[in-house]
Design an enzyme around this catalytic site. Structure first.
Site, PDB file in Angstrom:
ATOM      1  N   LYS A 102      52.998  70.141 121.817  1.00  0.00           N
ATOM      2  CA  LYS A 102      54.907  70.404 121.277  1.00  0.00           C
ATOM      3  C   LYS A 102      54.374  71.055 119.648  1.00  0.00           C
ATOM      4  O   LYS A 102      53.368  70.040 119.301  1.00  0.00           O
ATOM      5  CB  LYS A 102      55.231  69.453 120.916  1.00  0.00           C
ATOM      6  CG  LYS A 102      56.149  67.874 122.249  1.00  0.00           C
ATOM      7  CD  LYS A 102      56.821  67.232 122.232  1.00  0.00           C
ATOM      8  CE  LYS A 102      57.781  67.375 123.128  1.00  0.00           C
ATOM      9  NZ  LYS A 102      57.846  66.360 124.191  1.00  0.00           N
ATOM     10  N   ARG A 161      53.019  61.913 129.482  1.00  0.00           N
ATOM     11  CA  ARG A 161      53.610  63.296 129.421  1.00  0.00           C
ATOM     12  C   ARG A 161      52.964  63.931 130.098  1.00  0.00           C
ATOM     13  O   ARG A 161      53.157  64.787 128.259  1.00  0.00           O
ATOM     14  CB  ARG A 161      54.727  62.710 130.009  1.00  0.00           C
ATOM     15  CG  ARG A 161      56.107  64.436 130.316  1.00  0.00           C
ATOM     16  CD  ARG A 161      57.374  64.371 130.272  1.00  0.00           C
ATOM     17  NE  ARG A 161      57.953  65.359 129.786  1.00  0.00           N
ATOM     18  CZ  ARG A 161      57.893  66.362 130.080  1.00  0.00           C
ATOM     19  NH1 ARG A 161      57.742  66.219 129.189  1.00  0.00           N
ATOM     20  NH2 ARG A 161      58.720  67.371 130.672  1.00  0.00           N
TER      21      ARG A 161
HETATM   22  C1  7PJ Z   1      59.841  65.289 127.004  1.00  0.00           C
HETATM   23  C2  7PJ Z   1      60.751  64.964 128.256  1.00  0.00           C
HETATM   24  C3  7PJ Z   1      59.068  64.252 125.974  1.00  0.00           C
HETATM   25  C4  7PJ Z   1      59.702  62.988 128.452  1.00  0.00           C
HETATM   26  C5  7PJ Z   1      60.232  67.221 127.805  1.00  0.00           C
HETATM   27  C6  7PJ Z   1      58.173  69.612 126.386  1.00  0.00           C
HETATM   28  C7  7PJ Z   1      59.822  69.275 126.097  1.00  0.00           C
HETATM   29  N1  7PJ Z   1      60.822  63.953 128.981  1.00  0.00           N
HETATM   30  N2  7PJ Z   1      60.572  66.286 128.901  1.00  0.00           N
HETATM   31  N3  7PJ Z   1      59.753  62.898 127.335  1.00  0.00           N
HETATM   32  N4  7PJ Z   1      59.552  66.470 126.507  1.00  0.00           N
HETATM   33  N5  7PJ Z   1      60.439  61.584 129.071  1.00  0.00           N
HETATM   34  O1  7PJ Z   1      57.867  69.171 127.048  1.00  0.00           O
HETATM   35  O2  7PJ Z   1      57.642  70.443 125.205  1.00  0.00           O
HETATM   36  O3  7PJ Z   1      58.718  63.890 125.447  1.00  0.00           O
HETATM   37  S1  7PJ Z   1      60.620  69.244 127.577  1.00  0.00           S
END
Ligand code: 7PJ
Length: 281
Positions: free
Chosen positions: A228, A262
């Site tokens: 990020k 994640r």
């Molecule tokens: C997240 C997500 C996060 C959860 C994305 C990216 C943007 N789902 N989906 N948490 N971020 N639960 O991966 O840069 O931080 S999309």
């Protein structure tokens, strides 16, 4: 809800129950069209499946499949387009026995994903779409409720909080209560502060430092910091050079109570977590 309860010991997603005796790694599988993949949908699908297999071999506990980009400025995806991207991948990977999450805000996609074998719904909108909670309650999936301030097109314009930790925690507790009231089991609910979703670097760091306050709700905490822009701001690295920063961020999150990270870089994160666990005992 009591201010301090026991940390979550298990997270249940459909037929899978994850003991939270070690941090879990959720590998990210984007099935948004890749401007560099010119081979059409079949090639895209084959690539996605191969990437998922690689992440499983590298030690991913769950694969998170997303067909709608939440990047600021990304164009919205119709329901049928999102289904067309996500469902064939879900069906193929579910048949191979993978525990799958689907990253969606649309109740119809949630329903089809669960019917196709997904066991978790990861919703950046925290199941606020009408009908979303009911679909998840009926299908017995695990859910991840994520906090976001405003909506992706404008969320990074001027993030604003009086007390970011208290506000994020209060929002997530309220969403969890709504899920419980609709019949989603307590052990099926995870929460996520939503790093980068309507947050400045300072907000993200404050949330990361205070992740223990979210873990104290008793719900497993998911942390998504991988690649990020906050990590870019700290390191000066472009998005393709943020793997070490992402691994460091995942470790920092786990050290403060995150149950699930994640990530894009599964192999590196799994190695780092193994070392961390060996030290922690
Ligand atoms: C997240 C997500 C996060 C959860 C994305 C990216 C943007 N789902 N989906 N948490 N971020 N639960 O991966 O840069 O931080 S999309």
């Amino acid at each position: 809800m009591p201010a301090n309860v026991e940390p979550a010991r298990a997270f249940r997603c459909g037929r899978f129950t994850f003991a939270l005796t070690r941090p879990l790694v959720m590998g990210i599988l984007n099935v948004t069209p890749d401007s560099f993949a010119d081979g059409g949908r079949y090639v895209e699908r084959e690539r996605a499946l191969a990437h998922a297999m690689q992440m499983r071999d590298d030690g991913a506990d769950l694969i998170d499949i997303g067909g709608e980009s939440s990047r600021p400025g990304a164009s919205p995806v119709t329901e049928s387009e999102e289904l067309d991207r996500v469902l064939p991948i879900v069906e193929a990977l579910a048949a191979a026995g993978f525990p799958l999450a689907v990253d969606t805000r649309k109740p119809a996609v949630m329903r089809a994903a669960a019917a196709g074998g997904a066991v978790m719904i990861n919703d950046i909108g925290a199941l606020t779409a009408p009908g979303a909670i009911e679909v998840c309650a009926e299908s017995g999936v695990g859910v991840c409720l994520m906090h976001m301030q405003r909506e992706p097109p404008t969320m990074q314009a001027a993030p604003d909080y009086r007390d970011v930790v208290a506000e994020v925690r209060a929002f997530l507790e309220a969403r969890a209560e709504a899920c419980l009231a609709a019949g989603i089991a307590r052990e099926c609910i995870a929460i996520d502060p939503g790093f980068g979703f309507g947050k400045t670097l300072a907000h993200n760091l404050e949330l990361l430092r205070s992740l223990g306050s979210l873990a104290a709700t008793g719900f497993p905490v998911v942390a998504g910091l991988s690649r990020k822009s906050s990590l870019g701001a700290i390191t000066g690295r472009g998005v393709d050079e943020r793997m070490p920063a992402s691994v460091a961020a995942a470790l920092a999150a786990v050290a403060r109570g995150a149950a699930i990270v994640r990530v894009h870089d599964v192999r590196e994160t799994v190695d780092a977590l193994r070392v961390w666990q060996a030290v922690e005992g």
